[in-house]
Design a protein around this motif. Structure first.
Motif, PDB file in Angstrom:
ATOM      1  N   GLN A  54       0.809  -1.029  -0.057  1.00 42.21           N
ATOM      2  CA  GLN A  54      -0.101  -0.114   0.084  1.00 42.21           C
ATOM      3  C   GLN A  54       0.967   1.165   0.128  1.00 42.21           C
ATOM      4  N   PRO A  55       0.324   2.455  -0.529  1.00 40.81           N
ATOM      5  CA  PRO A  55       1.084   3.639  -0.264  1.00 40.81           C
ATOM      6  C   PRO A  55       1.552   4.048   1.104  1.00 40.81           C
ATOM      7  N   GLY A  56       2.746   4.117   1.242  1.00 40.88           N
ATOM      8  CA  GLY A  56       3.219   4.735   2.604  1.00 40.88           C
ATOM      9  C   GLY A  56       4.044   3.282   3.285  1.00 40.88           C
ATOM     10  N   GLU A  57       3.726   2.127   2.734  1.00 41.84           N
ATOM     11  CA  GLU A  57       4.295   0.846   3.252  1.00 41.84           C
ATOM     12  C   GLU A  57       5.554   0.647   2.402  1.00 41.84           C
ATOM     13  N   THR A  58       6.712  -0.083   3.148  1.00 41.92           N
ATOM     14  CA  THR A  58       8.102  -0.179   2.517  1.00 41.92           C
ATOM     15  C   THR A  58       8.196  -1.519   2.394  1.00 41.92           C
ATOM     16  N   ALA A  59       8.998  -1.896   1.396  1.00 43.63           N
ATOM     17  CA  ALA A  59       9.434  -3.271   1.270  1.00 43.63           C
ATOM     18  C   ALA A  59      10.125  -3.870   2.513  1.00 43.63           C
ATOM     19  N   GLY A  60       9.824  -5.315   2.612  1.00 43.91           N
ATOM     20  CA  GLY A  60      10.669  -5.841   3.686  1.00 43.91           C
ATOM     21  C   GLY A  60      11.988  -6.361   3.193  1.00 43.91           C
ATOM     22  N   PHE A  61      12.719  -6.963   4.117  1.00 45.91           N
ATOM     23  CA  PHE A  61      14.144  -7.275   4.019  1.00 45.91           C
ATOM     24  C   PHE A  61      14.299  -8.133   2.722  1.00 45.91           C
ATOM     25  N   ILE A  62      13.668  -8.993   2.372  1.00 50.14           N
ATOM     26  CA  ILE A  62      13.800  -9.892   1.249  1.00 50.14           C
ATOM     27  C   ILE A  62      13.452  -9.158  -0.202  1.00 50.14           C
ATOM     28  N   GLY A  63      12.528  -8.296  -0.167  1.00 50.84           N
ATOM     29  CA  GLY A  63      12.225  -7.529  -1.061  1.00 50.84           C
ATOM     30  C   GLY A  63      13.228  -6.648  -1.490  1.00 50.84           C
ATOM     31  N   ALA A  64      14.012  -5.761  -0.390  1.00 49.04           N
ATOM     32  CA  ALA A  64      15.012  -5.078  -0.677  1.00 49.04           C
ATOM     33  C   ALA A  64      16.280  -5.771  -1.229  1.00 49.04           C
ATOM     34  N   VAL A  65      16.533  -7.041  -0.803  1.00 39.48           N
ATOM     35  CA  VAL A  65      17.475  -7.724  -1.147  1.00 39.48           C
ATOM     36  C   VAL A  65      17.425  -8.254  -2.725  1.00 39.48           C
ATOM     37  N   VAL A  66      16.182  -8.459  -2.860  1.00 38.72           N
ATOM     38  CA  VAL A  66      15.792  -9.070  -4.462  1.00 38.72           C
ATOM     39  C   VAL A  66      15.989  -7.607  -5.223  1.00 38.72           C
ATOM     40  N   GLY A  67      15.701  -6.384  -4.755  1.00 36.09           N
ATOM     41  CA  GLY A  67      15.749  -5.166  -5.646  1.00 36.09           C
ATOM     42  C   GLY A  67      17.297  -4.798  -5.713  1.00 36.09           C
ATOM     43  N   ALA A  68      17.968  -5.160  -4.762  1.00 34.92           N
ATOM     44  CA  ALA A  68      19.500  -5.031  -4.844  1.00 34.92           C
ATOM     45  C   ALA A  68      20.264  -5.809  -5.838  1.00 34.92           C
ATOM     46  N   ILE A  69      19.766  -7.110  -5.810  1.00 31.94           N
ATOM     47  CA  ILE A  69      20.196  -8.047  -6.622  1.00 31.94           C
ATOM     48  C   ILE A  69      19.757  -7.636  -8.359  1.00 31.94           C
ATOM     49  N   ILE A  70      18.629  -7.082  -8.378  1.00 34.73           N
ATOM     50  CA  ILE A  70      18.462  -6.507  -9.689  1.00 34.73           C
ATOM     51  C   ILE A  70      19.133  -5.325 -10.348  1.00 34.73           C
ATOM     52  N   LEU A  71      19.261  -4.605  -9.202  1.00 32.51           N
ATOM     53  CA  LEU A  71      20.261  -3.518  -9.662  1.00 32.51           C
ATOM     54  C   LEU A  71      21.684  -3.997  -9.745  1.00 32.51           C
ATOM     55  N   LEU A  72      22.344  -4.871  -8.912  1.00 28.30           N
ATOM     56  CA  LEU A  72      23.745  -5.502  -9.362  1.00 28.30           C
ATOM     57  C   LEU A  72      23.697  -6.042 -10.715  1.00 28.30           C
ATOM     58  N   VAL A  73      22.528  -6.577 -11.291  1.00 28.26           N
ATOM     59  CA  VAL A  73      22.754  -7.341 -12.479  1.00 28.26           C
ATOM     60  C   VAL A  73      22.422  -6.363 -13.714  1.00 28.26           C
ATOM     61  N   LEU A  74      21.988  -5.156 -13.318  1.00 28.85           N
ATOM     62  CA  LEU A  74      21.696  -4.022 -14.288  1.00 28.85           C
ATOM     63  C   LEU A  74      23.270  -3.385 -14.410  1.00 28.85           C
ATOM     64  N   TRP A  75      23.887  -3.141 -13.275  1.00 30.40           N
ATOM     65  CA  TRP A  75      25.214  -2.406 -12.928  1.00 30.40           C
ATOM     66  C   TRP A  75      25.912  -3.100 -13.773  1.00 30.40           C
ATOM     67  N   ALA A  76      25.937  -4.722 -13.577  1.00 25.81           N
ATOM     68  CA  ALA A  76      27.028  -5.441 -14.563  1.00 25.81           C
ATOM     69  C   ALA A  76      26.839  -5.319 -15.836  1.00 25.81           C
ATOM     70  N   LEU A  77      25.582  -5.263 -16.436  1.00 30.07           N
ATOM     71  CA  LEU A  77      25.389  -5.063 -17.775  1.00 30.07           C
ATOM     72  C   LEU A  77      25.786  -3.852 -18.328  1.00 30.07           C
ATOM     73  N   VAL A  78      25.589  -2.735 -17.459  1.00 28.00           N
ATOM     74  CA  VAL A  78      25.937  -1.197 -18.099  1.00 28.00           C
ATOM     75  C   VAL A  78      27.362  -1.166 -17.763  1.00 28.00           C
ATOM     76  N   SER A  79      28.032  -1.547 -17.039  1.00 25.55           N
ATOM     77  CA  SER A  79      29.411  -1.369 -16.680  1.00 25.55           C
ATOM     78  C   SER A  79      30.494  -2.412 -17.275  1.00 25.55           C
ATOM     79  N   LYS A  80      29.913  -3.190 -18.106  1.00 25.40           N
ATOM     80  CA  LYS A  80      30.553  -4.191 -18.857  1.00 25.40           C
ATOM     81  C   LYS A  80      31.883  -3.663 -19.780  1.00 25.40           C
ATOM     82  N   LYS A  81      32.881  -4.202 -19.625  1.00 27.00           N
ATOM     83  CA  LYS A  81      33.833  -3.625 -20.617  1.00 27.00           C
ATOM     84  C   LYS A  81      33.902  -4.446 -21.786  1.00 27.00           C
ATOM     85  N   LYS A  82      34.079  -3.409 -22.863  1.00 28.95           N
ATOM     86  CA  LYS A  82      34.078  -4.200 -24.207  1.00 28.95           C
ATOM     87  C   LYS A  82      35.491  -4.453 -24.637  1.00 28.95           C
TER      88      LYS A  82
END
Length: 82
Positions: A54-82
């Protein structure tokens, strides 16, 4: 929660995400904190958009970890050296 608490939780979430995602993620502790806080924000807003939270409700610990893993994967794709 105060700023110190947010930083500590972000650090823990970032460490867990880096531990769970296979591969080498070369980044310092400040980027780990930013990763954890960003993962929490990503999980919160994505969960609200999908109707999980609901609006005003935050994600729990597991949701935050999943979100961070998604960001890590995106970071790896963007910063990949050619």
């Amino acid at each position: 929660m105060g700023i110190i608490g947010t930083i500590l939780i972000g650090f823990v979430v970032g460490l867990v995400a880096r531990f769970l995602k296979p591969g080498k993620d070369a980044m310092g502790w400040i980027m780990t904190i930013v990763l954890g806080i960003g993962g929490s924000l990503l999980a919160t807003y994505a969960g609200q958009a999908l109707g999980w939270y609901q609006p005003g409700e935050t994600a729990g610990f597991i949701g935050a970890v999943v979100g961070a893993i998604i960001l890590l994967v995106l970071w790896a794709l963007v910063s990949k050296k050619k």
